[in-house]
Write an enzyme that holds these catalytic residues in place. Structure first.
Site, PDB file in Angstrom:
ATOM      1  CG  ASP A  85      27.153  27.610  -4.763  1.00 22.76           C
ATOM      2  OD1 ASP A  85      26.608  27.632  -5.889  1.00 22.76           O
ATOM      3  OD2 ASP A  85      27.708  26.602  -4.310  1.00 22.76           O
ATOM      4  CD  GLU A 276      29.231  24.782  -8.121  1.00 22.84           C
ATOM      5  OE1 GLU A 276      28.861  25.648  -7.319  1.00 22.84           O
ATOM      6  OE2 GLU A 276      28.613  23.718  -8.317  1.00 22.84           O
TER       7      GLU A 276
END
Ligand code: MN
Ligand code: MN
Length: 291
Positions: A85, A276
């Protein structure tokens, strides 16, 4: 409507982010130290003209988020389900992305979060309710026979604010928020073969300034001076060079000035995948800036 210069900064952040993500994925292999990947990512962001918006998160297996290596971390990748991330900001305008690199041979679980993200992005435009996004994500993940992680959400992004309103649910919710043109949001479905819920676990490597107030202790003042450049964005303990670091961080946390982010783990130890992207909401659709 959004300022053209602001859109350009988001697009620049997103472009750097996408390039860094591509390079980072190639590094994730069994035997490679996590610290090497995190430092590579953070250095490459700066080299390309961005600033890390938060420490490179490298969460494995039942970890969902907030895991980043410590200063002398010797942990290496194994046959893990790895989530990278990564965030980049340009003048405070943040692009946030995550990708699962699967070394564990669970391709369907990876596909579940990727498909959920793709289906969610397809319905985003000015007028979409965040509740519709939650429904699409949950339905898609359920079609793969997995569960979304119910207590993790996507979020809005603001200048120097990583988690702004509105929250973007990963499951059915009763009440949503209607998205407007110019909203910048991160959509981040998490899929699991476990219970579908995470909890905080262990000590933290990631901190953030929660509320600034005057401090007397010289060591605390000195540390605050060092972290002031991160504004309200998260930073890693390993980024700091300070005598009595743990003591001082604990002190600032106890005063309510800092907040720590312990690792989030799946309640039943299930594997977790994540995908994401950051998008700018437009009248007829959305612009994916982190692609
Ligand atoms: Mn993220
Ligand atoms: Mn995010």
């Amino acid at each position: 409507m959004m300022d053209v210069e602001v859109i350009e900064k988001y697009r620049k952040a997103g472009k750097i982010l996408a390039e860094v993500r591509t390079e980072a994925v190639k590094k994730v292999k069994p035997g490679v130290p996590l610290l090497e990947v995190a430092e590579f990512v953070e250095a490459l962001i700066k080299e390309r003209g961005g600033v890390p918006a938060f420490p490179c998160n490298i969460s494995r297996n039942d970890e969902a988020a907030h895991s980043t290596p410590s200063a002398n971390d010797a942990t290496v990748f194994d046959e893990d389900m790895v989530k990278l991330d990564i965030g980049v900001h340009v003048d405070g305008y943040i692009a946030d992305t995550a990708i699962t690199v699967d070394l564990s041979e669970n391709p369907e679980l990876v596909k579940a979060s990727e498909a959920a993200l793709k289906n969610a992005i397809e319905i985003v435009h000015a007028g979409t309710s965040t509740a519709e996004i939650g429904d699409v994500i949950e339905k898609t993940i359920n079609e793969f026979d997995y569960k979304p992680v119910a207590n993790l959400t996507g979020h809005g992004l603001d200048r120097y604010v990583q988690h702004a309103a509105p929250s973007i649910p990963n499951r059915h919710v009763e009440q949503g928020v209607i998205l407007k043109a110019g909203d910048v949001i991160a959509i981040e479905p998490f899929a699991t073969n476990g219970a579908g819920h995470v909890h905080e676990s262990g000590t933290a490597e990631i901190y953030r300034v929660e509320r600034l107030k005057p401090v007397r202790l010289p060591a605390a003042r000195q540390l605050l001076k060092e972290i002031e450049k991160y504004k309200m964005l998260p930073f890693a303990k390993r980024w700091l060079h300070h005598a009595r670091l743990d003591f001082t961080l604990n002190k600032l946390e106890a005063m309510g000035i800092l907040r720590s982010y312990p690792v989030l783990r799946e309640d039943s130890g299930g594997l977790i995948s994540q995908a994401e992207h950051t998008v700018i909401v437009e009248e007829g659709g959305c612009q994916i800036i982190s692609r």
